[in-house]
Design a protein around this motif. Sequence first.
Motif, PDB file in Angstrom:
ATOM      1  N   LEU A   1      42.421 -21.877 -25.741  1.00 12.40           N
ATOM      2  CA  LEU A   1      43.389 -22.752 -25.067  1.00 12.40           C
ATOM      3  C   LEU A   1      43.766 -22.267 -23.679  1.00 12.40           C
ATOM      4  O   LEU A   1      44.053 -23.068 -22.792  1.00 12.40           O
ATOM      5  N   PHE A   2      43.779 -20.942 -23.516  1.00 12.08           N
ATOM      6  CA  PHE A   2      44.248 -20.344 -22.261  1.00 12.08           C
ATOM      7  C   PHE A   2      43.221 -19.326 -21.757  1.00 12.08           C
ATOM      8  O   PHE A   2      43.334 -18.135 -22.055  1.00 12.08           O
ATOM      9  N   PRO A   3      42.231 -19.782 -20.993  1.00 10.87           N
ATOM     10  CA  PRO A   3      41.202 -18.859 -20.509  1.00 10.87           C
ATOM     11  C   PRO A   3      41.768 -17.684 -19.697  1.00 10.87           C
ATOM     12  O   PRO A   3      41.194 -16.602 -19.694  1.00 10.87           O
ATOM     13  N   ALA A   4      42.901 -17.891 -19.044  1.00 14.41           N
ATOM     14  CA  ALA A   4      43.521 -16.822 -18.251  1.00 14.41           C
ATOM     15  C   ALA A   4      44.681 -16.176 -19.022  1.00 14.41           C
ATOM     16  O   ALA A   4      45.637 -15.694 -18.417  1.00 14.41           O
ATOM     17  N   LEU A   5      44.585 -16.150 -20.358  1.00 15.19           N
ATOM     18  CA  LEU A   5      45.635 -15.575 -21.192  1.00 15.19           C
ATOM     19  C   LEU A   5      45.898 -14.134 -20.784  1.00 15.19           C
ATOM     20  O   LEU A   5      44.979 -13.325 -20.672  1.00 15.19           O
ATOM     21  N   ARG A   6      47.170 -13.838 -20.567  1.00 16.90           N
ATOM     22  CA  ARG A   6      47.602 -12.478 -20.223  1.00 16.90           C
ATOM     23  C   ARG A   6      47.959 -11.763 -21.519  1.00 16.90           C
ATOM     24  O   ARG A   6      48.735 -12.286 -22.317  1.00 16.90           O
ATOM     25  N   LEU A   7      47.388 -10.588 -21.739  1.00 11.02           N
ATOM     26  CA  LEU A   7      47.685  -9.798 -22.925  1.00 11.02           C
ATOM     27  C   LEU A   7      48.498  -8.570 -22.532  1.00 11.02           C
ATOM     28  O   LEU A   7      48.147  -7.863 -21.582  1.00 11.02           O
ATOM     29  N   VAL A   8      49.575  -8.348 -23.256  1.00 16.43           N
ATOM     30  CA  VAL A   8      50.464  -7.211 -23.011  1.00 16.43           C
ATOM     31  C   VAL A   8      50.753  -6.551 -24.365  1.00 16.43           C
ATOM     32  O   VAL A   8      50.575  -7.186 -25.406  1.00 16.43           O
ATOM     33  N   PRO A   9      51.235  -5.316 -24.374  1.00 22.43           N
ATOM     34  CA  PRO A   9      51.640  -4.719 -25.647  1.00 22.43           C
ATOM     35  C   PRO A   9      52.743  -5.553 -26.306  1.00 22.43           C
ATOM     36  O   PRO A   9      53.563  -6.176 -25.617  1.00 22.43           O
TER      37      PRO A   9
ATOM     38  N   LEU B   1      53.195 -28.937 -29.101  1.00 15.68           N
ATOM     39  CA  LEU B   1      53.878 -28.583 -27.856  1.00 15.68           C
ATOM     40  C   LEU B   1      52.985 -28.810 -26.638  1.00 15.68           C
ATOM     41  O   LEU B   1      53.433 -29.332 -25.611  1.00 15.68           O
ATOM     42  N   LEU B   2      51.722 -28.433 -26.755  1.00 17.82           N
ATOM     43  CA  LEU B   2      50.809 -28.585 -25.616  1.00 17.82           C
ATOM     44  C   LEU B   2      50.524 -30.044 -25.297  1.00 17.82           C
ATOM     45  O   LEU B   2      50.154 -30.368 -24.166  1.00 17.82           O
ATOM     46  N   ALA B   3      50.728 -30.927 -26.268  1.00 16.81           N
ATOM     47  CA  ALA B   3      50.565 -32.362 -26.006  1.00 16.81           C
ATOM     48  C   ALA B   3      51.703 -32.901 -25.151  1.00 16.81           C
ATOM     49  O   ALA B   3      51.566 -33.966 -24.549  1.00 16.81           O
ATOM     50  N   GLU B   4      52.815 -32.179 -25.088  1.00 13.37           N
ATOM     51  CA  GLU B   4      53.990 -32.666 -24.359  1.00 13.37           C
ATOM     52  C   GLU B   4      54.386 -31.813 -23.165  1.00 13.37           C
ATOM     53  O   GLU B   4      55.198 -32.244 -22.354  1.00 13.37           O
ATOM     54  N   LEU B   5      53.853 -30.613 -23.051  1.00  9.90           N
ATOM     55  CA  LEU B   5      54.249 -29.703 -21.975  1.00  9.90           C
ATOM     56  C   LEU B   5      53.124 -29.484 -20.976  1.00  9.90           C
ATOM     57  O   LEU B   5      51.955 -29.470 -21.343  1.00  9.90           O
ATOM     58  N   VAL B   6      53.504 -29.259 -19.728  1.00  8.17           N
ATOM     59  CA  VAL B   6      52.577 -28.754 -18.726  1.00  8.17           C
ATOM     60  C   VAL B   6      52.742 -27.245 -18.741  1.00  8.17           C
ATOM     61  O   VAL B   6      53.856 -26.731 -18.574  1.00  8.17           O
ATOM     62  N   VAL B   7      51.659 -26.524 -18.976  1.00  8.60           N
ATOM     63  CA  VAL B   7      51.706 -25.074 -19.072  1.00  8.60           C
ATOM     64  C   VAL B   7      50.844 -24.481 -17.974  1.00  8.60           C
ATOM     65  O   VAL B   7      49.673 -24.824 -17.843  1.00  8.60           O
ATOM     66  N   GLU B   8      51.442 -23.571 -17.179  1.00  6.88           N
ATOM     67  CA  GLU B   8      50.681 -22.943 -16.102  1.00  6.88           C
ATOM     68  C   GLU B   8      50.297 -21.505 -16.405  1.00  6.88           C
ATOM     69  O   GLU B   8      49.547 -20.894 -15.647  1.00  6.88           O
ATOM     70  N   GLY B   9      50.779 -20.963 -17.514  1.00 13.23           N
ATOM     71  CA  GLY B   9      50.421 -19.606 -17.882  1.00 13.23           C
ATOM     72  C   GLY B   9      50.854 -19.296 -19.295  1.00 13.23           C
ATOM     73  O   GLY B   9      51.729 -19.948 -19.852  1.00 13.23           O
ATOM     74  N   ALA B  10      50.206 -18.277 -19.886  1.00 15.03           N
ATOM     75  CA  ALA B  10      50.522 -17.892 -21.253  1.00 15.03           C
ATOM     76  C   ALA B  10      50.321 -16.393 -21.415  1.00 15.03           C
ATOM     77  O   ALA B  10      49.381 -15.818 -20.860  1.00 15.03           O
TER      78      ALA B  10
END
Length: 129
Positions: free
Chosen positions: A87-95, A58-67
Amino acid sequence: MKKGGILNRHLSGALAELGHGDGVLVCDAGMPVPDGPRVVDLAFRAGVPSFAEVLDGLLAELVVEGATAAAEVREANPGAAALLGGLFPALRLVPHERLKELSRGARLVVRTGEARPYANVLLRCGVFF
């Protein structure tokens, strides 16, 4: 016929319909799939295809601005936590319960055969320019 990239016609078509800001939930076989989003279920057998394989494609085909992922991944699945953190240095973690709520707003859900817990991430599509 396509000669490369994602060959699954349902997934390829769904990706082509995504726009800036749309959500894509990539999830393990155990994640509850919410009503509403389009679902492409790739699960074949436990572990096949893996979360990492599908996410890589998926990441080879998508532009991702957040995760966004569940905070529980850190303890329950260190391998997935390391993969997502790399893969995502600014990964947001939630419950996990919050991730399930957020997934209701996704435009697409891609279910993998992953059989390890909390191997889920909600991607936010970006733009290529």
